[in-house]
Write a protein that holds these residues in place. Structure first.
Motif, PDB file in Angstrom:
ATOM      1  N   UNK A  26       0.799  -1.229   0.000  1.00  0.00           N
ATOM      2  CA  UNK A  26       0.000   0.000   0.000  1.00  0.00           C
ATOM      3  C   UNK A  26       0.834   1.282   0.000  1.00  0.00           C
ATOM      4  N   UNK A  27       2.148   1.157  -0.099  1.00  0.00           N
ATOM      5  CA  UNK A  27       3.012   2.322  -0.216  1.00  0.00           C
ATOM      6  C   UNK A  27       3.722   2.223  -1.554  1.00  0.00           C
ATOM      7  N   UNK A  28       3.286   3.038  -2.507  1.00  0.00           N
ATOM      8  CA  UNK A  28       3.756   2.916  -3.880  1.00  0.00           C
ATOM      9  C   UNK A  28       4.132   4.287  -4.428  1.00  0.00           C
ATOM     10  N   UNK A  29       5.349   4.403  -4.915  1.00  0.00           N
ATOM     11  CA  UNK A  29       5.771   5.593  -5.639  1.00  0.00           C
ATOM     12  C   UNK A  29       5.719   5.309  -7.123  1.00  0.00           C
ATOM     13  N   UNK A  30       5.017   6.162  -7.878  1.00  0.00           N
ATOM     14  CA  UNK A  30       4.924   6.004  -9.332  1.00  0.00           C
ATOM     15  C   UNK A  30       5.836   7.026  -9.982  1.00  0.00           C
ATOM     16  N   UNK A  31       6.862   6.564 -10.681  1.00  0.00           N
ATOM     17  CA  UNK A  31       7.872   7.440 -11.255  1.00  0.00           C
ATOM     18  C   UNK A  31       7.518   7.733 -12.703  1.00  0.00           C
ATOM     19  N   UNK A  32       7.117   8.971 -12.966  1.00  0.00           N
ATOM     20  CA  UNK A  32       6.671   9.370 -14.297  1.00  0.00           C
ATOM     21  C   UNK A  32       7.722  10.236 -14.974  1.00  0.00           C
ATOM     22  N   UNK A  33       7.611  10.338 -16.292  1.00  0.00           N
ATOM     23  CA  UNK A  33       8.529  11.220 -17.024  1.00  0.00           C
ATOM     24  C   UNK A  33       7.907  11.669 -18.340  1.00  0.00           C
ATOM     25  N   UNK A  34       7.740  10.753 -19.299  1.00  0.00           N
ATOM     26  CA  UNK A  34       7.266  11.117 -20.631  1.00  0.00           C
ATOM     27  C   UNK A  34       5.752  11.336 -20.637  1.00  0.00           C
ATOM     28  N   UNK A  35       5.292  12.477 -21.170  1.00  0.00           N
ATOM     29  CA  UNK A  35       3.864  12.779 -21.374  1.00  0.00           C
ATOM     30  C   UNK A  35       3.001  12.280 -20.206  1.00  0.00           C
ATOM     31  N   UNK A  36       3.229  12.796 -19.001  1.00  0.00           N
ATOM     32  CA  UNK A  36       2.587  12.213 -17.823  1.00  0.00           C
ATOM     33  C   UNK A  36       1.170  12.704 -17.531  1.00  0.00           C
ATOM     34  N   UNK A  37       0.680  13.714 -18.245  1.00  0.00           N
ATOM     35  CA  UNK A  37      -0.570  14.362 -17.855  1.00  0.00           C
ATOM     36  C   UNK A  37      -1.727  13.380 -17.727  1.00  0.00           C
ATOM     37  N   UNK A  38      -2.016  12.637 -18.795  1.00  0.00           N
ATOM     38  CA  UNK A  38      -3.166  11.726 -18.768  1.00  0.00           C
ATOM     39  C   UNK A  38      -2.945  10.582 -17.788  1.00  0.00           C
ATOM     40  N   UNK A  39      -1.700  10.142 -17.658  1.00  0.00           N
ATOM     41  CA  UNK A  39      -1.385   9.093 -16.681  1.00  0.00           C
ATOM     42  C   UNK A  39      -1.645   9.587 -15.270  1.00  0.00           C
ATOM     43  N   UNK A  40      -1.190  10.793 -14.964  1.00  0.00           N
ATOM     44  CA  UNK A  40      -1.413  11.361 -13.629  1.00  0.00           C
ATOM     45  C   UNK A  40      -2.896  11.537 -13.334  1.00  0.00           C
ATOM     46  N   UNK A  41      -3.647  11.987 -14.343  1.00  0.00           N
ATOM     47  CA  UNK A  41      -5.089  12.166 -14.166  1.00  0.00           C
ATOM     48  C   UNK A  41      -5.766  10.826 -13.906  1.00  0.00           C
TER      49      UNK A  41
END
Length: 382
Positions: free
Chosen positions: A52-67
């Motif tokens: 239940x403790x998860x860091x999601x490491x984003x980089x390329x075109x993250x907008x829709x993924x973050x949403x």
């Protein structure tokens, strides 16, 4: 707040081999299976495994993924003291830069991990389709007293040269790692899923960050360094369904596997749910010829054509006289009257005009169509 294990989910891949599917979209955010995004499978594995403790490491075109991920509610990761956290490279450290490799991505977020003082760190990827109970992987890691445990699966010998291959003793202790060997000694392929004892991994990350000639990658740098130093490293044998959907062909095959009654992978497993943020409309898996004369109200689709062995997302319209075969229609796609689609992937909100013929042969990579490429195809056909 101390946690036994922190999950670090690598989701920053550009996904160039997916072509138009990732033109302005991170690979883990690509639609899959009539309802889901690719990243849903890894996030659901975390929830079902009690991570239940998860860091999601984003980089390329993250907008829709973050949403899509939001605060993590669909996966029960919307928690006050842990849950899911989106970690981007520019906020990872003062004066930070883009992640230069998988190991660098974890290095840049050491502070995030350290706040939980974990015994172990689980490194996972957001671009694989599979169901795995990470508890079993972590349990073996603890029983063997390993510094690192790598999830592996047997692949066909003629495909082994495409993977990172682990050579092990009978008890799966790793003594050699070969990155895409031309003459593999084993067919045990790394799945890119790792458990590390955090104290050991942290030391190697700090050392690797200082090496100017390093590619700062787990497979190329961290794992070979640990092996060279004689660290305890074991393979964890996985025997379920797993698919790296990093190419158009593998993406199409994984979707088609959902239509195969003999496939070992199913999204109807009530004991291992796959969760998603998207609407509650069920996906449409049509595995036989079906001429539907009325609206598929329960999926938000309107189909009056003939659908065979295809996957439809919500709000898809297939007009009268049209045939769709072995194809994947993303949300909001409309197929005009008297059109034919065979082995085609159509991206979100693309409108196929009436009397359009789109087909890829069985020996070709499936055709991916978006609004821009459709204009070019139609101009050539005219």
């Amino acid at each position: 707040m101390k946690k036994e294990c922190v999950g670090m989910l690598l989701a920053g891949g550009e996904g160039k081999r997916l072509g138009k599917l990732t033109g302005n979209l991170a690979k883990p955010a690509v639609h899959f299976g009539g309802k889901y995004r690719i990243i849903d499978f890894t996030l659901s594995n975390c929830t079902n495994s009690g991570i239940y403790t998860v860091g999601v490491l984003t980089q390329y075109a993250p907008l829709e993924l973050n949403q899509h991920i939001g605060i993590g509610k669909p996966w029960d990761l919307d928690r006050q003291k842990d849950g899911v956290s989106i970690l981007s490279p520019y906020t990872a450290k003062q004066g930070g830069s883009w992640y230069s490799g998988t190991a660098d991505a974890i290095f840049q977020n050491i502070h995030f991990i350290e706040q939980y003082s974990p015994e172990y760190v689980l490194i996972i990827s957001g671009d694989h389709i599979y169901h795995m109970n990470y508890k079993h992987l972590i349990k073996q890691h603890k029983l063997t007293g390993a510094d690192a445990t790598i999830s592996v699966m047997e692949v066909p010998w003629d495909e082994a040269s495409r993977f990172g291959i682990l050579n092990t003793t009978e008890d799966l202790r790793i003594y050699e790692f070969e990155e895409k060997p031309s003459n593999p000694k084993s067919n045990l392929a790394s799945m890119g899923i790792y458990v590390f004892t955090w104290a050991a991994l942290k030391a190697y990350l700090l050392h690797d960050a200082e090496q100017i000639h390093s590619s700062h990658d787990f497979g190329k740098d961290i794992i070979p360094s640990m092996l060279q130093d004689g660290k305890r490293m074991y393979g964890y044998r996985f025997e379920g369904y797993w698919k790296d959907v990093g190419t158009i062909q593998s993406y199409w095959e994984a979707n088609m596997d959902l239509l195969d009654e003999d496939s070992s992978f199913s999204l109807n497993n009530k004991n291992w749910r796959t969760y998603t943020y998207d609407s509650n409309n069920p996906p449409q898996f049509i595995d036989r010829t079906a001429t539907l004369k009325s609206s598929l109200i329960n999926s938000g689709c309107w189909v009056k054509g003939t659908i065979d062995h295809s996957i439809l997302f919500e709000n898809v319209i297939v007009n009268e006289g049209s045939t769709v075969y072995q194809s994947i229609l993303h949300p909001g796609v409309e197929v005009g009257e008297n059109s034919v689609l065979e082995r085609v992937i159509v991206t979100k909100n693309t409108i196929i005009p009436p009397n359009t013929y789109l087909r890829s042969n069985q020996d070709e990579e499936p055709l991916v169509v978006d609004a821009e490429s459709l204009k070019e195809i139609l101009s050539i056909q005219i």
